[in-house]
Design a protein around this motif. Structure first.
Motif, PDB file in Angstrom:
ATOM      1  N   GLY A 224      52.902  60.574  86.072  1.00 27.97           N
ATOM      2  CA  GLY A 224      53.415  60.068  84.800  1.00 27.97           C
ATOM      3  C   GLY A 224      53.903  58.639  84.875  1.00 27.97           C
ATOM      4  N   VAL A 225      53.162  57.791  85.596  1.00 28.09           N
ATOM      5  CA  VAL A 225      53.563  56.397  85.778  1.00 28.09           C
ATOM      6  C   VAL A 225      52.512  55.471  85.175  1.00 28.09           C
ATOM      7  CG1 VAL A 225      54.854  56.940  87.870  1.00 28.09           C
ATOM      8  CG2 VAL A 225      52.460  56.221  88.057  1.00 28.09           C
ATOM      9  N   GLY A 226      52.865  54.207  85.071  1.00 28.94           N
ATOM     10  CA  GLY A 226      51.953  53.212  84.536  1.00 28.94           C
ATOM     11  C   GLY A 226      50.946  52.732  85.567  1.00 28.94           C
ATOM     12  N   GLY A 227      50.003  51.910  85.099  1.00 24.85           N
ATOM     13  CA  GLY A 227      48.920  51.469  85.964  1.00 24.85           C
ATOM     14  C   GLY A 227      49.367  50.628  87.140  1.00 24.85           C
ATOM     15  N   GLU A 228      50.266  49.669  86.906  1.00 25.94           N
ATOM     16  CA  GLU A 228      50.684  48.789  87.993  1.00 25.94           C
ATOM     17  C   GLU A 228      51.464  49.538  89.064  1.00 25.94           C
ATOM     18  OE1 GLU A 228      49.606  45.699  88.588  1.00 25.94           O
ATOM     19  OE2 GLU A 228      48.347  46.206  86.863  1.00 25.94           O
ATOM     20  N   GLU A 229      52.272  50.506  88.645  1.00 21.56           N
ATOM     21  CA  GLU A 229      53.003  51.317  89.622  1.00 21.56           C
ATOM     22  C   GLU A 229      52.031  52.160  90.445  1.00 21.56           C
ATOM     23  OE1 GLU A 229      56.545  54.718  89.821  1.00 21.56           O
ATOM     24  OE2 GLU A 229      56.286  53.503  88.000  1.00 21.56           O
ATOM     25  N   ALA A 230      51.018  52.701  89.775  1.00 17.87           N
ATOM     26  CA  ALA A 230      50.018  53.502  90.494  1.00 17.87           C
ATOM     27  C   ALA A 230      49.217  52.628  91.460  1.00 17.87           C
ATOM     28  CB  ALA A 230      49.083  54.179  89.500  1.00 17.87           C
ATOM     29  N   VAL A 231      48.860  51.424  91.028  1.00 22.96           N
ATOM     30  CA  VAL A 231      48.126  50.503  91.905  1.00 22.96           C
ATOM     31  C   VAL A 231      48.956  50.178  93.140  1.00 22.96           C
ATOM     32  CG1 VAL A 231      47.323  48.109  92.121  1.00 22.96           C
ATOM     33  CG2 VAL A 231      46.627  49.490  90.154  1.00 22.96           C
ATOM     34  N   ALA A 232      50.252  49.933  92.944  1.00 20.03           N
ATOM     35  CA  ALA A 232      51.135  49.635  94.075  1.00 20.03           C
ATOM     36  C   ALA A 232      51.223  50.817  95.034  1.00 20.03           C
ATOM     37  CB  ALA A 232      52.525  49.259  93.563  1.00 20.03           C
ATOM     38  N   ALA A 233      51.280  52.034  94.487  1.00 16.66           N
ATOM     39  CA  ALA A 233      51.359  53.227  95.330  1.00 16.66           C
ATOM     40  C   ALA A 233      50.081  53.418  96.132  1.00 16.66           C
ATOM     41  CB  ALA A 233      51.627  54.462  94.461  1.00 16.66           C
ATOM     42  N   VAL A 234      48.936  53.201  95.493  1.00 17.58           N
ATOM     43  CA  VAL A 234      47.654  53.351  96.183  1.00 17.58           C
ATOM     44  C   VAL A 234      47.504  52.254  97.245  1.00 17.58           C
ATOM     45  CG1 VAL A 234      45.151  53.211  95.874  1.00 17.58           C
ATOM     46  CG2 VAL A 234      46.528  54.588  94.299  1.00 17.58           C
TER      47      VAL A 234
ATOM     48  N   GLY B 225      31.908  54.672  81.186  1.00 16.90           N
ATOM     49  CA  GLY B 225      32.162  56.004  80.646  1.00 16.90           C
ATOM     50  C   GLY B 225      31.693  57.130  81.545  1.00 16.90           C
ATOM     51  N   ARG B 226      30.724  56.835  82.424  1.00 18.96           N
ATOM     52  CA  ARG B 226      30.197  57.879  83.310  1.00 18.96           C
ATOM     53  C   ARG B 226      31.087  58.122  84.522  1.00 18.96           C
ATOM     54  NH1 ARG B 226      24.688  59.324  83.510  1.00 18.96           N
ATOM     55  NH2 ARG B 226      24.927  59.472  85.780  1.00 18.96           N
ATOM     56  N   ASP B 227      31.881  57.132  84.899  1.00 15.53           N
ATOM     57  CA  ASP B 227      32.662  57.244  86.129  1.00 15.53           C
ATOM     58  C   ASP B 227      33.718  58.328  85.999  1.00 15.53           C
ATOM     59  OD1 ASP B 227      31.253  55.175  87.208  1.00 15.53           O
ATOM     60  OD2 ASP B 227      32.752  53.649  86.738  1.00 15.53           O
ATOM     61  N   MET B 228      33.906  59.074  87.093  1.00 14.02           N
ATOM     62  CA  MET B 228      35.006  60.032  87.102  1.00 14.02           C
ATOM     63  C   MET B 228      36.318  59.277  87.285  1.00 14.02           C
ATOM     64  SD  MET B 228      35.035  61.828  90.821  1.00 14.02           S
ATOM     65  CE  MET B 228      36.257  61.218  91.976  1.00 14.02           C
ATOM     66  N   ALA B 229      37.422  59.958  87.018  1.00 10.63           N
ATOM     67  CA  ALA B 229      38.729  59.333  87.171  1.00 10.63           C
ATOM     68  C   ALA B 229      38.919  58.880  88.613  1.00 10.63           C
ATOM     69  CB  ALA B 229      39.815  60.322  86.768  1.00 10.63           C
ATOM     70  N   SER B 230      39.565  57.732  88.791  1.00 14.58           N
ATOM     71  CA  SER B 230      39.805  57.193  90.122  1.00 14.58           C
ATOM     72  C   SER B 230      41.107  57.735  90.686  1.00 14.58           C
ATOM     73  CB  SER B 230      39.880  55.669  90.059  1.00 14.58           C
ATOM     74  OG  SER B 230      41.047  55.273  89.353  1.00 14.58           O
ATOM     75  N   THR B 231      41.379  57.417  91.956  1.00 12.26           N
ATOM     76  CA  THR B 231      42.645  57.831  92.553  1.00 12.26           C
ATOM     77  C   THR B 231      43.815  57.187  91.808  1.00 12.26           C
ATOM     78  OG1 THR B 231      42.381  56.051  94.187  1.00 12.26           O
ATOM     79  CG2 THR B 231      41.783  58.281  94.883  1.00 12.26           C
ATOM     80  N   VAL B 232      43.625  55.967  91.313  1.00 13.92           N
ATOM     81  CA  VAL B 232      44.682  55.302  90.547  1.00 13.92           C
ATOM     82  C   VAL B 232      44.987  56.102  89.289  1.00 13.92           C
ATOM     83  CG1 VAL B 232      45.302  53.220  89.251  1.00 13.92           C
ATOM     84  CG2 VAL B 232      44.105  53.019  91.437  1.00 13.92           C
TER      85      VAL B 232
END
Length: 530
Positions: free
Chosen positions: A447-457, A432-439
């Motif tokens: 406005g994409v899902g997690g797996e698409e964001a992981v692939a982009a990163v 809960g303490r962590d800031m939002a990640s690049t993903v």
């Protein structure tokens, strides 16, 4: 007595290998194929550091021949062409990817007849990972080689070659830490076509001698760390001295870097304690106080801090003083770079703590500007050089200035650290303490899902590697005196591929790499190599 005997025998073997190198470089009859295979062998066996000058001379000759008489390479097969391409680029020589055009058909595709050349395909796969930005043709090479290598592995490929293919799929050879490759390759080398018993004996002796030194250093560092960790009493902080030192050995494993390993490990450990304080425990007010004290860098500033950070702050300053005492009078200026980097890192940690407290979701670009620096890798670039004795030209005053200015290579290293860390954090789940990640920023912004964001990163991490490749080649053309320093920063970056392999975080969750670390430090060499 055994160590002394091994050292004496190793010196005898070095002279035998050196003679072979000199003969290969001076003889007019030496082929490019023989020269590049010899260099590749020495590097993968982990003994190339004993022959830096001879290898440099040999590769200069190979490069000259490529420039002066390109037709001479017309008959070289896929393996030698790929090997030459990879080695030249890794050593900062400019060579064009057009050398692979002769293996394409009239439609521009790689010829189907290459599909049975497993060794050539593996060399092509590894070489193509030396691609620079804009070299999309090498993407085709990677895809082609991978497709046919998978088919080979599913067939009846010999075990040693199958193992090399599997390793390359995990981490391509140009990105693999040298010592980890050496451990495996020594056991496989006797099955290689160009087997040389002298080189293998030297590699085994050298490995045992260096590892005995590593174990002595690890013992001393463990005593140092236990005293530090038990004194500061920061129970929330990661207790990771073995993983820390393992990472350090991936940067430089040779005997000559003993002081550098010890100094880097200590600074890395002190940064880790600061990171965990900001990230896992301190309130926002305490974060501000800690940063203020670190910027002052004076023992009187301890009064600013909450009581639980008093011991840490005093130990921090004392350890930096002790590190400075390890340097020669002409080297003491180096500590200013380490202090400045530590202070800068504190500022970035504070910025992220503020974002986390405010539940602020930055844009992807804004996030990257901060989080690439908070990865610690740009700040670690000068620290890599801190304890290096300037025998090979790595730790010059100019090199420190270059590393501290966050050149494109160091920024790309930071990008890789950030992207691989954030993919791992996304998969394991953040606190809960962590800031939002690049993903997560990418998901929110696009406005994409997690797996698409992981692939982009992950694709951005690949581009970062290509930037590193470009910087090393361009540096070889315009500033080759900085290449020794750049190579150490690249070695630091290579360890990321091991720590974060497959989306794990082997530093935070040490159990994920326990077997790898245990094997690296403690496995019986006879079990490894027989």
């Amino acid at each position: 007595m055994k160590i002394k005997h091994n050292m004496k025998r190793a010196e005898q073997l070095k002279e035998q290998v050196r003679r072979k190198l000199l003969e290969a470089t001076s003889s007019s009859g030496s082929s490019v194929a023989n020269m590049v295979m010899l260099v590749d062998t020495l590097e993968r066996l982990g003994i190339d550091s004993h022959f830096r000058r001879e290898i440099a001379a040999m590769l200069r000759r190979v490069h000259r021949q490529e420039q002066d008489c390109p037709s001479a390479a017309a008959d070289d097969g896929l393996h030698i062409t790929s090997l030459r391409f990879r080695l030249l680029r890794q050593h900062g020589f400019g060579v064009t990817a057009d050398v692979f055009d002769k293996f394409r058909d009239n439609r521009g595709s790689f010829r189907a007849s290459l599909s049975s050349d497993t060794r050539g395909l593996l060399s092509l796969y590894n070489a193509a990972h030396m691609a620079m930005p804009g070299e999309e043709a090498l993407d085709d090479a990677i895809a082609f080689a991978r497709h046919h290598l998978i088919q080979s592995v599913e067939g009846k490929l010999k075990s040693s070659m199958a193992e090399q293919v599997s390793r390359a799929f995990d981490i391509p050879l140009p990105r693999a830490p040298k010592q980890l490759e050496t451990i495996r390759y020594i056991a496989e080398y006797e099955h290689e076509p160009a087997f040389d018993g002298v080189a293998l004996e030297l590699a085994k002796l050298d490995f045992e001698l260096v590892r005995s030194l590593h174990l002595r250093e690890l013992k001393a560092l463990t005593i140092w760390w236990k005293d530090l960790y038990n004194s500061v009493k920061l129970s929330y902080a990661r207790d990771r001295i073995v993983e820390n030192y393992f990472w350090t050995c991936g940067i430089y494993h040779e005997e000559e870097y003993s002081r550098a390993r010890i100094m880097f490990t200590k600074v890395f450990g002190l940064m880790s304690l600061m990171d965990d304080t900001y990230d896992a425990h301190a309130t926002l007010e305490e974060c501000h106080k800690l940063n203020k004290a670190i910027q002052r860098w004076d023992k009187s500033a301890v009064s600013i801090l909450p009581e639980y950070l008093h011991a840490f702050y005093i130990k921090l300053l004392n350890n930096f003083e002790e590190l400075e005492d390890c340097l020669e009078p002409t080297e003491k200026y180096r500590m200013s770079y380490a202090k400045t980097g530590y202070k800068q890192l504190s500022e970035y940690y504070l910025r992220e703590a503020q974002w986390s407290s405010d539940k602020y979701m930055p844009s992807f670009a804004e996030h990257l500007d901060v989080s690439v620096m908070s990865s610690g890798f740009p700040e670690l670039a000068p620290v890599v050089l801190l304890g290096v004795r300037d025998g090979d030209g790595a730790a010059t005053a100019e090199a420190f200035g270059w590393a501290a200015a966050v050149p494109a290579l160091a920024r790309a290293s930071g990008e890789l650290a950030r992207f691989l860390n954030d993919v791992a954090s996304y998969r394991t789940g953040r606190s809960g303490r962590d800031m939002a990640s690049t993903v997560e920023c990418y998901m929110a912004e696009r406005g994409v899902g997690g797996e698409e964001a992981v692939a982009a990163v992950a694709a951005m991490a690949e581009r970062a590697w290509r930037t590193i490749n470009r910087e090393c080649v361009e540096m070889g053309g315009r500033a080759d005196h900085l290449l020794p320093a750049a190579r150490l920063v690249v070695n630091l970056t290579r360890m990321l591929e091991v720590i974060y392999l497959g989306g794990r975080d082997g530093y935070t969750f040490g159990a994920d790499i326990k077997d790898l670390v245990t094997n690296f430090f403690l496995a019986n060499p006879s079990q490894l190599f027989d």
